[in-house]
Enzyme design. Structure first.
Site, PDB file in Angstrom:
ATOM      1  CE  LYS A  15      -1.104  -0.389   4.849  1.00  0.00           C
ATOM      2  NZ  LYS A  15       0.052   0.417   5.364  1.00  0.00           N
ATOM      3  NE  ARG A  91      -0.577   0.395  11.497  1.00  0.00           N
ATOM      4  CZ  ARG A  91       0.299   0.725  10.550  1.00  0.00           C
ATOM      5  NH1 ARG A  91      -0.135   1.955  10.069  1.00  0.00           N
ATOM      6  NH2 ARG A  91       1.208   0.139  10.116  1.00  0.00           N
ATOM      7  NE  ARG A 127       8.553  -4.082   4.753  1.00  0.00           N
ATOM      8  CZ  ARG A 127       7.372  -3.802   5.004  1.00  0.00           C
ATOM      9  NH1 ARG A 127       6.657  -3.105   4.116  1.00  0.00           N
ATOM     10  NH2 ARG A 127       6.940  -3.480   6.165  1.00  0.00           N
ATOM     11  NE  ARG A 129       9.807  -0.660   7.725  1.00  0.00           N
ATOM     12  CZ  ARG A 129       8.404  -0.450   7.634  1.00  0.00           C
ATOM     13  NH1 ARG A 129       7.868  -0.209   6.605  1.00  0.00           N
ATOM     14  NH2 ARG A 129       7.551  -0.854   8.717  1.00  0.00           N
ATOM     15  NE  ARG A 140       4.884  -3.921  10.826  1.00  0.00           N
ATOM     16  CZ  ARG A 140       6.120  -4.150  10.689  1.00  0.00           C
ATOM     17  NH1 ARG A 140       7.200  -4.416  11.623  1.00  0.00           N
ATOM     18  NH2 ARG A 140       6.684  -4.423   9.503  1.00  0.00           N
TER      19      ARG A 140
HETATM   20  P1  ADP Z   1       3.809  -1.048   8.359  1.00  0.00           P
HETATM   21  O1  ADP Z   1       2.657  -0.999   7.303  1.00  0.00           O
HETATM   22  O2  ADP Z   1       4.728  -2.239   7.732  1.00  0.00           O
HETATM   23  O3  ADP Z   1       3.377  -1.624   9.858  1.00  0.00           O
HETATM   24  P2  ADP Z   1       4.122   1.574   8.582  1.00  0.00           P
HETATM   25  O4  ADP Z   1       5.301   2.350   8.006  1.00  0.00           O
HETATM   26  O5  ADP Z   1       2.492   1.905   8.240  1.00  0.00           O
HETATM   27  O6  ADP Z   1       4.548   0.165   8.435  1.00  0.00           O
HETATM   28  O7  ADP Z   1       4.275   1.472  10.151  1.00  0.00           O
HETATM   29  C1  ADP Z   1       5.387   1.512  11.003  1.00  0.00           C
HETATM   30  C2  ADP Z   1       4.885   1.455  12.424  1.00  0.00           C
HETATM   31  O8  ADP Z   1       4.577   2.622  12.598  1.00  0.00           O
HETATM   32  C3  ADP Z   1       3.887   0.527  12.885  1.00  0.00           C
HETATM   33  O9  ADP Z   1       4.255  -0.759  13.099  1.00  0.00           O
HETATM   34  C4  ADP Z   1       3.404   1.398  14.350  1.00  0.00           C
HETATM   35  O10 ADP Z   1       4.552   1.107  15.385  1.00  0.00           O
HETATM   36  C5  ADP Z   1       3.572   2.811  13.786  1.00  0.00           C
HETATM   37  N1  ADP Z   1       2.509   3.455  13.273  1.00  0.00           N
HETATM   38  C6  ADP Z   1       2.434   3.647  11.978  1.00  0.00           C
HETATM   39  N2  ADP Z   1       1.093   4.232  11.758  1.00  0.00           N
HETATM   40  C7  ADP Z   1       0.382   4.155  12.928  1.00  0.00           C
HETATM   41  C8  ADP Z   1      -0.948   4.410  13.246  1.00  0.00           C
HETATM   42  N3  ADP Z   1      -1.821   4.899  12.704  1.00  0.00           N
HETATM   43  N4  ADP Z   1      -1.313   4.063  14.752  1.00  0.00           N
HETATM   44  C9  ADP Z   1      -0.341   3.725  15.514  1.00  0.00           C
HETATM   45  N5  ADP Z   1       0.855   3.282  15.092  1.00  0.00           N
HETATM   46  C10 ADP Z   1       1.339   3.584  13.835  1.00  0.00           C
END
Ligand code: ADP
Length: 187
Positions: A15, A91, A127, A129, A140
């Site tokens: 996404k 989320r 990937r 990261r 997650r």
């Molecule tokens: P991924 O989709 O692989 O989890 P993201 O870049 O969207 O990667 O998010 C990385 C991390 O940032 C998440 O695992 C979480 O800890 C935090 N995070 C991102 N967006 C949110 C959100 N909307 N609410 C809470 N934590 C978030």
């Protein structure tokens, strides 16, 4: 405000990549909460210090923290003028409720990029990261099922959910997304 959209999907569904391309094509501002949090970590801000360990474990930053960050971003001129595509937010149902109170009618589309668990697991391990350890990935994906999946029903009830098949090449998936967004933007 012009059109507001969100893109949902499991971690590793692609996404983020698609969101950048869609935002560019439709001229809206891409807002990634993951990118914002990673920038805060890199800058060593107070938020970054708090967020780092939470992110590394695969947990969610509390709604009370992330909601305020998103609200501030949505108030900026570029978003007010250009509209937005939110990626990684909401989320949780709490975040979705906060979002709808910030933007009201401008939120017109929730895209769900649908990719099965086995596939996203393989993609994330590939990937590599910083926060892509097996434990963090598992956590997650668990949180996705418990906290984020209920959002599909939440957006569905509001009549703005569109499910898009996320299997296939990046371009194939992109074309599918574009045709869905087109229908809303051109209405
Ligand atoms: P991924 O989709 O692989 O989890 P993201 O870049 O969207 O990667 O998010 C990385 C991390 O940032 C998440 O695992 C979480 O800890 C935090 N995070 C991102 N967006 C949110 C959100 N909307 N609410 C809470 N934590 C978030």
């Amino acid at each position: 405000m012009p059109i507001g959209m969100v893109i949902l999907g499991r971690q590793g569904s692609g996404k983020g990549t698609q969101a950048v391309r869609i935002a560019e094509l439709f001229g809206v501002i891409h807002i990634s909460t993951g990118d914002m949090l990673r920038a805060a970590v890199a800058d060593g801000t107070e938020l970054g210090l708090k967020a780092k360990s939470i992110m590394d474990s695969g947990d969610l930053v509390p709604d009370s923290v992330i909601n305020g960050i998103v609200k501030q971003r949505l108030l900026k001129e570029d978003v007010q003028q250009g509209g937005f595509l939110l990626d990684g937010f909401p989320r949780t149902v709490g975040q979705a409720e906060a979002l709808s109170s910030y933007v009201e009618d401008s939120l017109q589309l929730a895209l769900n990029l649908d990719v099965p668990i086995d596939e996203v697991m393989a993609r994330m391990l590939a990937r590599g990261r910083d926060d892509d350890t097996t434990e963090a990935i598992t956590r997650r994906l668990e949180l996705y099922e418990t906290d984020t999946a209920p959002l599909l029903e939440w957006f569905g009830q509001r009549g703005i959910l569109k499910i898009v098949d996320g299997n296939g090449t990046e371009d194939e998936v992109f074309d599918r997304l574009v045709s869905v967004v087109d229908q809303i933007v051109r209405k």
